[in-house]
Design an enzyme around this catalytic site. Structure first.
Site, short mmCIF file in Angstrom:
data_model
loop_
_atom_site.label_atom_id
_atom_site.label_comp_id
_atom_site.label_asym_id
_atom_site.label_seq_id
_atom_site.Cartn_x
_atom_site.Cartn_y
_atom_site.Cartn_z
N LYS A 77 0.85 -1.19 0.00
CA LYS A 77 0.00 0.00 0.00
C LYS A 77 0.89 1.24 0.00
CE LYS A 77 -3.93 1.93 2.63
NZ LYS A 77 -4.82 1.73 3.80
N SER A 152 -9.84 1.78 2.86
CA SER A 152 -8.95 2.53 2.02
C SER A 152 -7.90 1.70 1.28
CB SER A 152 -8.22 3.58 2.87
OG SER A 152 -7.35 2.95 3.77
N SER A 176 -10.08 -0.48 7.07
CA SER A 176 -9.46 -0.31 5.76
C SER A 176 -8.78 -1.55 5.18
CB SER A 176 -8.45 0.83 5.80
OG SER A 176 -9.11 2.06 5.81
#
Lengths: 487, 133
Positions: A77, A152, A176
């Site tokens: 990420k 997210s 997330s």
């Protein structure tokens, strides 16, 4: 090869069937050909990944002992630092920011032999539930490209779901990791707070943030989590006993008490409800004793979570001042304008909204009424949670109220925040929580459910999921449009 | 004046009961709008946040903020008069402090390279003082 598990790829590499460089080139090519419609990747790390691969090949030929993930590609990420590569947090503010050091988890992954092939898209600064808040691109769900992959960590989820890599890292502040995992048929694990070091993760809500793994297979997830969870002297919230062996031979759930909250099903889509009922039955067949529980406190978890996470975000994001790194507005003529204009131009609407909310709840005259109130409710929730774990060993929850929604469908902020209804209490309490593939809607969209364990009950949480995977077919299903070689 | 006008007399009183669900669903108050003098309030928040917002973005931000604040007001339903705030989940197990010694975590050249504008080894910023001062 794209269908292989991480362990499968590692085995083929170690047995000499294929080189790390070949593996890396294969997955880089697959991303290049397949990601156009998904948008899961912000940057391909071609040069770095190939250098890592060649070194692994060299070390292998020399007979060095290699780590458990040797030769395995992984997506990271883009709010986690890889030294020398950009960390953008999907924000204009950090568009050109190059990470000056490795995150602790990245160091651990290097030691384990994993290959960083790409940085994955996210909601700007990890704030959002759909990856629509990325300043650079939207990501879509490989199961239905009109729908969002959750957020997210939407890029990390969509990428593994589309089989661009067997593994990825995400971060979870209020859901997330688990929400996108649930919407893309993956395992997504949020460890007990403090198990995984936050050093090198760009901070959002420091008392809530945890890095965690995504995988399509539970044993892959367990293997990766074992690599990640170590005590780190550079994170003051890192637990001294962060590491423990997670893989257990014993998969029996005989006599284990599973807390189920049927009342929550009033709040979910009928497909989710059906999947929940089926899962309860499966766990019963696996020997679990079903304990009905009430989790009415979840109503308060979201407002508590948004007050606390925004307050922490507003202080954490104060470091983005346009002076020392990141964006500086070219129009600033005095120092105050350096701050104000750089932040105006650098941050997107959702990030600004949370900074405003956080600043408000911390401001003089309101701090007690909002921020401290939320901290007190956090204790009430934590105590309710503890009481639940006196009556049961594990909790079963939905991950999301509905399967993946369409891009652009949710515009009201509170409606979007309600995505976190079942995921935001875990982080407030700090407990481990896993979303696992549990079924499909009538239209073929994946539905995940969550297992939530007591604090430090990471191994037990993963063990429940492993027992479930052994007797159900869901985790092995892949999105049809991506279950092929791209040419 | 205070940046936000807020009415506190509508707070719900939490009364413990045997039934968990009833306990958590107590609400006696009427909710009132939290943001009153919009222009003043936003200006003062902008100053605290160090973010300028303009035009349409400003209106959207204000309406979303109002919406979210009304929603989080739900917390006032709960009586927390005798509850201690929970700050970190692992209470009492604080990590030992590191000794106060410089660590070699980042070299100077790398750090300097990140700075958007500089002269040699110094950070360059526009004037701190305004002309009229």
């Amino acid at each position: 090869m794209f269908r292989e598990t991480a362990r499968g790829i590692n085995f083929r590499f170690m047995s000499g069937e294929i080189s790390a460089e070949e593996i890396t080139r294969y997955f880089l090519k697959r991303i290049r050909l397949g990601d156009g419609a998904v948008g899961s990747i912000l940057a391909l790390l071609e040069e770095g990944a190939l250098a890592q691969a060649r070194e692994l090949d060299h070390r292998k030929s020399r007979g060095d002992k290699l780590g458990p993930l040797a030769g395995t590609p992984i997506l990271i990420k883009d709010n986690i630092h890889i030294c020398g590569e950009k960390t953008t947090c999907a924000s204009r503010f950090l568009e050109h920011f190059v990470a000056p050091f490795d995150a602790f988890v990245v160091t651990k992954l290097r030691e384990a032999g994993a290959i960083f092939i790409a940085k994955a898209n996210l909601d700007e600064f990890a704030m959002g539930s759909s990856t629509e808040n990325s300043a650079f691109q939207k990501s879509y769900n490989p199961w239905d490209l009109e729908r969002i992959p959750g957020g997210s960590s939407g890029g990390s989820a969509a990428g593994v779901s589309a089989m661009f890599a067997p593994l990825s890292l995400g971060s979870d502040t209020g859901g997330s990791i688990r929400q996108p995992a649930g919407l893309t048929n993956l395992y997504g694990f949020r460890p007990t707070y403090g198990r995984v070091s936050r050093y090198g993760l760009v901070s959002f809500g420091s008392s809530l943030d945890q890095i965690g793994p995504f995988a399509r297979d539970i044993d892959d997830l367990i293997l990766l989590q074992e690599v990640l969870a170590h005590h780190c002297p550079l994170d003051s919230t890192s637990l001294a006993n962060a590491h423990e062996p997670l893989l257990t031979k014993d998969t029996s759930l005989q006599g284990k008490r599973l807390g189920v909250a049927f009342e929550l099903l009033d709040r979910v889509d009928s497909d989710v409800s059906e999947v929940y009922h089926n899962a309860v039955e499966t766990f019963q067949e696996l020997g679990c004793e079903i304990v009905p529980v009430s989790m009415a406190f979840l109503e308060y978890a979201i407002p508590t979570y948004y007050v606390l996470s925004s307050a922490e975000a507003s202080t954490n994001l104060a470091r983005f001042d346009g002076v020392r790194y990141g964006r500086r507005s070219p129009d600033a003529r005095e120092l105050e304008e350096v701050y104000r204009l750089s932040r105006m131009e650098g941050f997107g609407p959702e990030v600004k909204q949370r900074i405003f909310l956080g600043t408000f709840v911390l401001s003089s005259g309101f701090k007690e009424a909002y921020f401290q109130k939320a901290q007190k409710v956090r204790r009430l929730i934590s105590e309710e949670h503890k009481a639940l774990f006196e009556r049961c060993d594990m909790l079963l929850l939905p991950t999301t109220p509905t399967p993946a929604f369409k891009a652009g469908e949710i515009t009201d902020p509170v409606h979007m925040y309600l995505q976190d209804l079942f995921t935001s209490s875990g982080p407030l309490v700090g407990c481990p929580s896993l979303s696992f593939p549990a079924g499909f809607s009538k239209t073929g969209l994946p539905i995940g459910l969550q297992l939530e364990g007591p604090l430090m009950g990471d191994r037990e949480t993963l063990r429940f999921a492993r027992a479930f995977q052994e007797v159900t077919p869901f985790a092995s299903k892949s999105p049809p449009a991506f279950d092929k070689e791209f040419a | 004046m205070t940046p936000f006008a807020l009415h506190w007399y509508n707070i719900g009183i939490f009364q413990g009961g045997p039934d968990e669900k009833a306990r958590w669903n107590v609400f006696y108050g009427q909710r009132t709008p939290l943001l009153k003098n919009v222009e003043e309030e936003l200006k003062s928040l902008e100053a605290l946040c160090k973010i300028t917002v303009r035009g349409e973005e400003r209106e959207k931000l204000y309406s979303n903020l109002t919406r979210v604040l009304q929603y989080v007001e739900k917390l006032q339903e709960l009586d927390t008069r005798h509850v201690k705030p929970l700050v970190l989940v692992h209470e009492g197990s604080s990590a030992p402090l590191r000794s106060d010694e410089p660590l070699d975590v980042m070299d100077r050249a790398t750090f300097l390279k990140m700075i958007p504008d500089r002269i040699g080894t110094m950070v360059k910023v526009p004037p701190v003082m305004k002309d009229e001062l």
